[in-house]
Write a protein that holds these residues in place. Structure first.
Motif, PDB file in Angstrom:
ATOM      1  N   GLN A   1       0.921  -1.289   0.084  1.00 39.02           N
ATOM      2  CA  GLN A   1      -0.102  -0.141   0.046  1.00 39.02           C
ATOM      3  C   GLN A   1       0.908   1.273  -0.002  1.00 39.02           C
ATOM      4  OE1 GLN A   1      -2.694   0.145   3.312  1.00 39.02           O
ATOM      5  NE2 GLN A   1      -3.925   1.788   2.248  1.00 39.02           N
ATOM      6  N   ILE A   2       0.398   2.197  -0.998  1.00 37.75           N
ATOM      7  CA  ILE A   2       1.183   3.537  -0.925  1.00 37.75           C
ATOM      8  C   ILE A   2       0.117   4.452  -0.661  1.00 37.75           C
ATOM      9  CG2 ILE A   2       2.752   4.853  -2.312  1.00 37.75           C
ATOM     10  CD1 ILE A   2       3.852   2.498  -3.839  1.00 37.75           C
ATOM     11  N   TYR A   3       0.436   5.273   0.193  1.00 38.33           N
ATOM     12  CA  TYR A   3      -0.492   6.262   0.630  1.00 38.33           C
ATOM     13  C   TYR A   3       0.108   7.960   0.496  1.00 38.33           C
ATOM     14  CZ  TYR A   3      -3.888   8.933   3.554  1.00 38.33           C
ATOM     15  OH  TYR A   3      -4.737  10.009   4.181  1.00 38.33           O
ATOM     16  N   ASP A   4      -0.699   8.603  -0.418  1.00 37.49           N
ATOM     17  CA  ASP A   4      -0.164  10.082  -0.631  1.00 37.49           C
ATOM     18  C   ASP A   4      -0.951  11.018   0.850  1.00 37.49           C
ATOM     19  OD1 ASP A   4      -0.198  13.061  -1.338  1.00 37.49           O
ATOM     20  OD2 ASP A   4      -0.367  12.205  -3.393  1.00 37.49           O
ATOM     21  N   CYS A   5       0.113  11.397   1.348  1.00 36.01           N
ATOM     22  CA  CYS A   5      -0.362  12.230   2.634  1.00 36.01           C
ATOM     23  C   CYS A   5      -1.093  13.573   2.366  1.00 36.01           C
ATOM     24  CB  CYS A   5       0.754  12.486   3.716  1.00 36.01           C
ATOM     25  SG  CYS A   5       1.760  10.960   4.182  1.00 36.01           S
ATOM     26  N   ASP A   6      -0.546  14.273   1.218  1.00 34.29           N
ATOM     27  CA  ASP A   6      -1.448  15.392   0.734  1.00 34.29           C
ATOM     28  C   ASP A   6      -2.534  15.275   0.404  1.00 34.29           C
ATOM     29  OD1 ASP A   6       0.921  16.825   1.745  1.00 34.29           O
ATOM     30  OD2 ASP A   6       1.836  16.775  -0.390  1.00 34.29           O
ATOM     31  N   ALA A   7      -2.826  14.258  -0.781  1.00 31.89           N
ATOM     32  CA  ALA A   7      -4.180  13.879  -1.227  1.00 31.89           C
ATOM     33  C   ALA A   7      -5.084  12.865  -0.173  1.00 31.89           C
ATOM     34  CB  ALA A   7      -3.970  13.252  -2.521  1.00 31.89           C
ATOM     35  N   LYS A   8      -4.639  12.356   0.821  1.00 31.91           N
ATOM     36  CA  LYS A   8      -5.057  11.524   1.855  1.00 31.91           C
ATOM     37  C   LYS A   8      -5.824  10.465   0.988  1.00 31.91           C
ATOM     38  CE  LYS A   8      -5.682  14.835   5.448  1.00 31.91           C
ATOM     39  NZ  LYS A   8      -4.804  15.917   5.074  1.00 31.91           N
ATOM     40  N   LYS A   9      -5.056   9.840   0.104  1.00 29.70           N
ATOM     41  CA  LYS A   9      -5.581   8.407  -0.653  1.00 29.70           C
ATOM     42  C   LYS A   9      -4.488   7.743  -1.020  1.00 29.70           C
ATOM     43  CE  LYS A   9      -5.809  10.824  -5.326  1.00 29.70           C
ATOM     44  NZ  LYS A   9      -6.567  10.918  -6.642  1.00 29.70           N
ATOM     45  N   ASP A  10      -4.851   6.398  -1.637  1.00 31.09           N
ATOM     46  CA  ASP A  10      -3.906   5.530  -1.971  1.00 31.09           C
ATOM     47  C   ASP A  10      -3.421   5.739  -3.418  1.00 31.09           C
ATOM     48  OD1 ASP A  10      -4.048   4.098   0.451  1.00 31.09           O
ATOM     49  OD2 ASP A  10      -5.395   2.559  -0.456  1.00 31.09           O
ATOM     50  N   VAL A  11      -1.946   5.771  -3.633  1.00 31.45           N
ATOM     51  CA  VAL A  11      -1.519   5.809  -4.914  1.00 31.45           C
ATOM     52  C   VAL A  11      -1.467   4.094  -5.578  1.00 31.45           C
ATOM     53  CG1 VAL A  11       0.636   6.040  -6.279  1.00 31.45           C
ATOM     54  CG2 VAL A  11      -0.197   7.747  -4.398  1.00 31.45           C
ATOM     55  N   TYR A  12      -1.479   3.163  -4.517  1.00 28.30           N
ATOM     56  CA  TYR A  12      -1.317   1.802  -5.159  1.00 28.30           C
ATOM     57  C   TYR A  12      -1.660   0.916  -3.862  1.00 28.30           C
ATOM     58  CZ  TYR A  12       0.859  -2.658  -6.383  1.00 28.30           C
ATOM     59  OH  TYR A  12       1.274  -4.127  -6.706  1.00 28.30           O
ATOM     60  N   ARG A  13      -2.512  -0.384  -4.206  1.00 30.27           N
ATOM     61  CA  ARG A  13      -2.836  -1.067  -3.204  1.00 30.27           C
ATOM     62  C   ARG A  13      -2.810  -2.549  -3.694  1.00 30.27           C
ATOM     63  NH1 ARG A  13      -6.716  -0.906   2.030  1.00 30.27           N
ATOM     64  NH2 ARG A  13      -6.639  -3.104   2.280  1.00 30.27           N
ATOM     65  N   THR A  14      -2.574  -3.658  -3.196  1.00 31.80           N
ATOM     66  CA  THR A  14      -2.465  -5.020  -3.589  1.00 31.80           C
ATOM     67  C   THR A  14      -2.465  -5.763  -2.247  1.00 31.80           C
ATOM     68  OG1 THR A  14      -1.908  -6.724  -5.229  1.00 31.80           O
ATOM     69  CG2 THR A  14      -0.055  -5.570  -3.907  1.00 31.80           C
ATOM     70  N   GLY A  15      -2.896  -7.165  -2.483  1.00 31.44           N
ATOM     71  CA  GLY A  15      -2.810  -7.801  -1.433  1.00 31.44           C
ATOM     72  C   GLY A  15      -2.597  -9.410  -1.734  1.00 31.44           C
ATOM     73  N   VAL A  16      -2.862 -10.339  -0.668  1.00 27.27           N
ATOM     74  CA  VAL A  16      -2.872 -11.762  -0.750  1.00 27.27           C
ATOM     75  C   VAL A  16      -4.061 -12.049  -1.322  1.00 27.27           C
ATOM     76  CG1 VAL A  16      -2.578 -13.742   0.685  1.00 27.27           C
ATOM     77  CG2 VAL A  16      -1.075 -11.755   1.384  1.00 27.27           C
ATOM     78  N   PRO A  17      -3.930 -12.951  -2.538  1.00 29.28           N
ATOM     79  CA  PRO A  17      -5.160 -13.460  -2.985  1.00 29.28           C
ATOM     80  C   PRO A  17      -5.866 -14.209  -2.049  1.00 29.28           C
ATOM     81  CG  PRO A  17      -3.134 -13.814  -4.447  1.00 29.28           C
ATOM     82  CD  PRO A  17      -2.862 -13.441  -3.207  1.00 29.28           C
TER      83      PRO A  17
END
Length: 267
Positions: free
Chosen positions: A72-88
């Motif tokens: 997970q990559i989170y943009d602190c200024d925009a307060k939203k994820d740039v990217y997210r993935t997970g365990v299938p």
């Protein structure tokens, strides 16, 4: 051209008291005021990384939080994820079944909770530092609204036992998952498309920052990929030997003694 500094938390940016030293804070302020970016890159959940950010006042323009070893990559200024993935999802019950078979504590995470099948010694040890609220349930998948960014296995007393568990999970996961240790007790399990190194490449591309302007510092096995991926890979003096072996630079002092200050000040 701006630069970006990726840093692990425990054993790197934080002292053993889980603080940022005044000299390191001053170096971070000067680095970011010069128009550069700051990114915390941790195996911790986003909730836990945010807690560290608040506790140490690590708020700089153009900051990012990388959680779950790059899942997970989170943009602190925009307060939203740039990217997210997970365990299938199909692998989640299989991993927890193998954990039970091998006597290994495993837990995973939603956005709000840590989810565990047992309230045991390992969970208590983990929550000495990580204070995320938790749910105890045998039906892990029913407590997950989405694929989990990470599963963690913990064994405090017998490394050979968790090594055997790791080998069995690798058999069922193939190339879909990455398994590595973030310390002698914690086995990190996450999507192979993630990883701290992938986060370096992904975020630098997102920001238009060239490879040579990326810096990454860490101390443990799960930091190796980002140290290798960065233009300048930094191992802390207190890092494990396999991390030092892949780094471009080893700090002259450790995390308790302003080890990162020259790295930031010279840039």
């Amino acid at each position: 051209m701006s630069k970006i500094f990726f840093t692990d938390l425990d054993g790197t940016l934080l002292t053993k008291e889980k603080k940022v030293t005044p000299a390191t804070m001053d170096a971070l302020i000067k680095f970011t005021e010069a128009g550069n970016h700051f990114a915390i890159s941790s195996g911790r959940s986003l909730d836990s990384v945010k807690s560290v950010q608040v506790e140490n006042n690590l708020f700089f323009p153009g900051s990012y939080l990388i959680a779950y070893n790059g899942s997970q990559i989170y943009d602190c200024d925009a307060k939203k994820d740039v990217y997210r993935t997970g365990v299938p999802f199909d692998l989640v019950p299989q991993i927890f079944s193998l954990a039970k078979e091998h006597g290994i504590h495993c837990h995973t995470y939603s956005d709000e909770y840590l989810i565990s099948p047992a309230e045991d010694e390992q969970l208590s040890y983990y929550r000495r530092v990580i204070h995320t609220p938790y749910i105890i349930t045998d039906d892990i998948c029913s407590a997950l609204p989405d694929v989990p960014c990470k599963i963690i296995g913990i064994e405090l007393h017998d490394r050979a036992k968790i090594d055997r568990f790791k080998a069995e999970v690798e058999k069922i996961a193939g190339d879909r998952l990455t398994l590595l240790y973030s310390n002698p007790y914690y086995l990190e399990i996450f999507n192979s498309e993630a990883g701290k190194g992938s986060a370096v490449i992904r975020l630098a591309k997102h920001l238009g920052i060239p490879h040579e302007n990326t810096i990454a510092a860490g101390d443990e096995e799960n930091d190796i990929s980002m140290i290798e991926a960065a233009g300048l890979g930094v191992a802390m003096l207190n890092a494990v030997d396999i991390v030092k072996a892949v780094a471009d630079v080893i700090t002259e002092t450790d995390n308790d003694n302003d080890g990162l200050v020259p790295i930031l000040s010279d840039r």
